[in-house]
Design a protein around this motif. Structure first.
Motif, mmCIF file in Angstrom:
data_model
loop_
_atom_site.group_PDB
_atom_site.id
_atom_site.type_symbol
_atom_site.label_atom_id
_atom_site.label_comp_id
_atom_site.label_asym_id
_atom_site.label_seq_id
_atom_site.Cartn_x
_atom_site.Cartn_y
_atom_site.Cartn_z
ATOM 1 N N LEU A 124 0.832 -1.200 0.000
ATOM 2 C CA LEU A 124 0.000 0.000 0.000
ATOM 3 C C LEU A 124 0.867 1.251 0.000
ATOM 4 C CD1 LEU A 124 -2.866 0.928 -0.108
ATOM 5 C CD2 LEU A 124 -2.997 0.805 2.373
ATOM 6 N N PHE A 125 1.975 1.231 0.734
ATOM 7 C CA PHE A 125 2.881 2.389 0.741
ATOM 8 C C PHE A 125 3.471 2.602 -0.650
ATOM 9 C CE2 PHE A 125 7.018 4.431 1.281
ATOM 10 C CZ PHE A 125 6.646 5.553 2.006
ATOM 11 N N ASN A 126 3.874 1.519 -1.326
ATOM 12 C CA ASN A 126 4.399 1.650 -2.680
ATOM 13 C C ASN A 126 3.346 2.185 -3.643
ATOM 14 O OD1 ASN A 126 6.844 0.711 -1.867
ATOM 15 N ND2 ASN A 126 6.767 -1.242 -2.969
ATOM 16 N N VAL A 131 0.814 6.819 -6.610
ATOM 17 C CA VAL A 131 -0.334 7.711 -6.728
ATOM 18 C C VAL A 131 0.054 9.171 -6.524
ATOM 19 C CG1 VAL A 131 -2.513 8.393 -5.640
ATOM 20 C CG2 VAL A 131 -2.047 5.974 -6.080
ATOM 21 N N PHE A 132 0.855 9.442 -5.470
ATOM 22 C CA PHE A 132 1.126 10.829 -5.081
ATOM 23 C C PHE A 132 2.566 11.278 -5.294
ATOM 24 C CE2 PHE A 132 -2.490 9.566 -2.334
ATOM 25 C CZ PHE A 132 -3.405 10.522 -2.738
ATOM 26 N N ASP A 183 0.033 10.520 -14.462
ATOM 27 C CA ASP A 183 -0.612 9.500 -13.634
ATOM 28 C C ASP A 183 0.174 8.194 -13.738
ATOM 29 O OD1 ASP A 183 -2.258 7.736 -12.316
ATOM 30 O OD2 ASP A 183 -4.089 8.347 -13.338
ATOM 31 N N MET A 184 0.709 7.730 -12.609
ATOM 32 C CA MET A 184 1.496 6.494 -12.589
ATOM 33 C C MET A 184 0.613 5.258 -12.432
ATOM 34 S SD MET A 184 4.553 7.577 -13.008
ATOM 35 C CE MET A 184 5.566 6.159 -12.559
ATOM 36 N N ILE A 185 -0.680 5.457 -12.149
ATOM 37 C CA ILE A 185 -1.609 4.346 -12.011
ATOM 38 C C ILE A 185 -2.236 4.014 -13.356
ATOM 39 C CG2 ILE A 185 -3.719 3.535 -10.893
ATOM 40 C CD1 ILE A 185 -1.339 3.758 -9.018
ATOM 41 N N LEU A 186 -2.715 5.053 -14.051
ATOM 42 C CA LEU A 186 -3.279 4.897 -15.389
ATOM 43 C C LEU A 186 -2.333 5.581 -16.376
ATOM 44 C CD1 LEU A 186 -7.048 5.693 -14.699
ATOM 45 C CD2 LEU A 186 -5.856 3.503 -14.551
ATOM 46 N N GLY A 187 -1.608 4.796 -17.128
ATOM 47 C CA GLY A 187 -0.642 5.345 -18.067
ATOM 48 C C GLY A 187 -1.282 5.794 -19.377
ATOM 49 N N TYR A 188 -0.432 6.183 -20.294
ATOM 50 C CA TYR A 188 -0.883 6.674 -21.606
ATOM 51 C C TYR A 188 -1.831 5.703 -22.303
ATOM 52 C CZ TYR A 188 -0.482 8.448 -26.395
ATOM 53 O OH TYR A 188 -0.752 8.919 -27.658
ATOM 54 N N GLY A 210 -0.783 16.731 -13.715
ATOM 55 C CA GLY A 210 -1.658 16.077 -12.742
ATOM 56 C C GLY A 210 -1.381 14.596 -12.614
ATOM 57 N N GLY A 211 -1.544 14.071 -11.402
ATOM 58 C CA GLY A 211 -1.417 12.643 -11.148
ATOM 59 C C GLY A 211 -2.785 11.982 -11.089
ATOM 60 N N HIS A 212 -2.899 10.878 -10.356
ATOM 61 C CA HIS A 212 -4.144 10.117 -10.320
ATOM 62 C C HIS A 212 -5.277 10.904 -9.659
ATOM 63 C CE1 HIS A 212 -6.385 6.447 -10.840
ATOM 64 N NE2 HIS A 212 -6.744 6.433 -9.574
ATOM 65 N N PHE A 213 -4.958 11.731 -8.658
ATOM 66 C CA PHE A 213 -5.953 12.573 -7.997
ATOM 67 C C PHE A 213 -5.735 14.033 -8.397
ATOM 68 C CE2 PHE A 213 -6.056 8.738 -5.440
ATOM 69 C CZ PHE A 213 -7.405 8.598 -5.147
ATOM 70 N N PHE A 214 -5.611 14.251 -9.687
ATOM 71 C CA PHE A 214 -5.337 15.591 -10.219
ATOM 72 C C PHE A 214 -6.404 16.600 -9.818
ATOM 73 C CE2 PHE A 214 -7.811 13.270 -13.333
ATOM 74 C CZ PHE A 214 -8.763 14.190 -13.755
ATOM 75 N N HIS A 215 -7.646 16.124 -9.640
ATOM 76 C CA HIS A 215 -8.730 17.054 -9.313
ATOM 77 C C HIS A 215 -8.603 17.622 -7.900
ATOM 78 C CE1 HIS A 215 -9.906 13.250 -7.649
ATOM 79 N NE2 HIS A 215 -11.045 13.702 -7.164
#
Length: 253
Positions: A124-126, A131-132, A183-188, A210-215
């Motif tokens: 989870l930490f990884n 994510v962030f 976003d490292m969770i959802l890539g191109y 922006g990353g996964h929680f860009f909003h």
């Protein structure tokens, strides 16, 4: 009454609600937003269909179709609902939802445990690092606790034994798909695979930096993009009404 019409924010992440608050606070200045949240008991089986039917029970009481919006698994529920009940949805806005809608951040977590045989906390930490990166919205331990609770509220059958997949397709109503540039969770590929499903009136937008929680980090620019999408929908409706009126007038002489 809002010029945009009513909006329903779909969520399945009670413990991560704070990450959507900045954007909702921006949007609520311009339109009416209701929140719908899926909460799953610990002894309840994970099933996306259950979440969709509960959402239907809520939305079928609405007088007119509404704009649906959701992030992550909330967006996945909204997407599956829009496919099943298109007459109840005016438009659909998805934030950080892959073309394979079951690919949520939870997949990254289970892959960490499968591939590297990490403990729950290590995995989870990884995942939170992915994510962030180094831009945490609160202290890491608090985040780990919140994301742990989110794992227990997931209406998908992800586990160490299997990763669930859902049908890949678009929707009949106007669709806006938003993602983070880094976003490292959802890539191109996860985001741009949507292009195969988009209609001419649909929108695919990536939030710069922006990353996964860009909003959460960029609510101002995200709200502007979403409002523009809703405004375009309203303009298209008005134009169709004008054309219909003109045709009827010609027909009636």
């Amino acid at each position: 009454m809002s010029i945009y019409g009513d909006v329903v924010w779909v969520s399945a992440s009670p413990s991560l609600r704070f990450l959507s608050t900045p954007l909702i606070n921006k949007l609520i200045k311009y339109t009416n937003i209701s929140g719908w949240e899926y909460i799953q008991s610990l002894d309840e089986p994970a099933c996306i269909d259950t979440a969709v039917e509960l959402l239907h029970h809520y939305l079928k009481t609405k007088d007119v179709p509404i704009h649906l919006i959701g992030h992550g698994i909330g967006g996945t529920i909204a997407l599956m609902f829009a496919r099943q009940y298109p007459h109840l949805v005016k438009s659909l806005t998805l934030l950080s939802v892959a073309a394979q809608p079951a690919k949520t951040w939870h997949v990254n977590y289970y892959q960490q445990r499968q591939i590297y045989t990490l403990s729950k906390t290590e995995a989870l930490f990884n995942t939170l690092e992915n994510v962030f990166k180094d831009k945490y919205p609160c202290c890491p331990q608090t985040l780990i606790d919140k994301f742990y609770r989110n794992l227990d509220n997931l209406p998908l059958m992800h586990s160490l034994l299997q990763i669930e997949k859902l049908p890949v397709s678009g929707v009949s109503m106007p669709l806006m798909v938003c993602g983070g540039q880094i976003d490292m969770i959802l890539g191109y590929p996860d985001l741009y695979e949507w292009k195969k499903c988009l209609k001419p009136e649909d929108t695919l937008w990536k939030c710069p930096q922006g990353g996964h929680f860009f909003h959460y980090f960029y609510p101002e620019i995200v709200s502007q993009q979403i409002l523009h999408f809703w405004r375009s929908y309203q303009l298209e409706v008005v134009q169709k009404q004008v054309i219909t009126t003109q045709v009827n007038n010609i027909w009636l002489g």
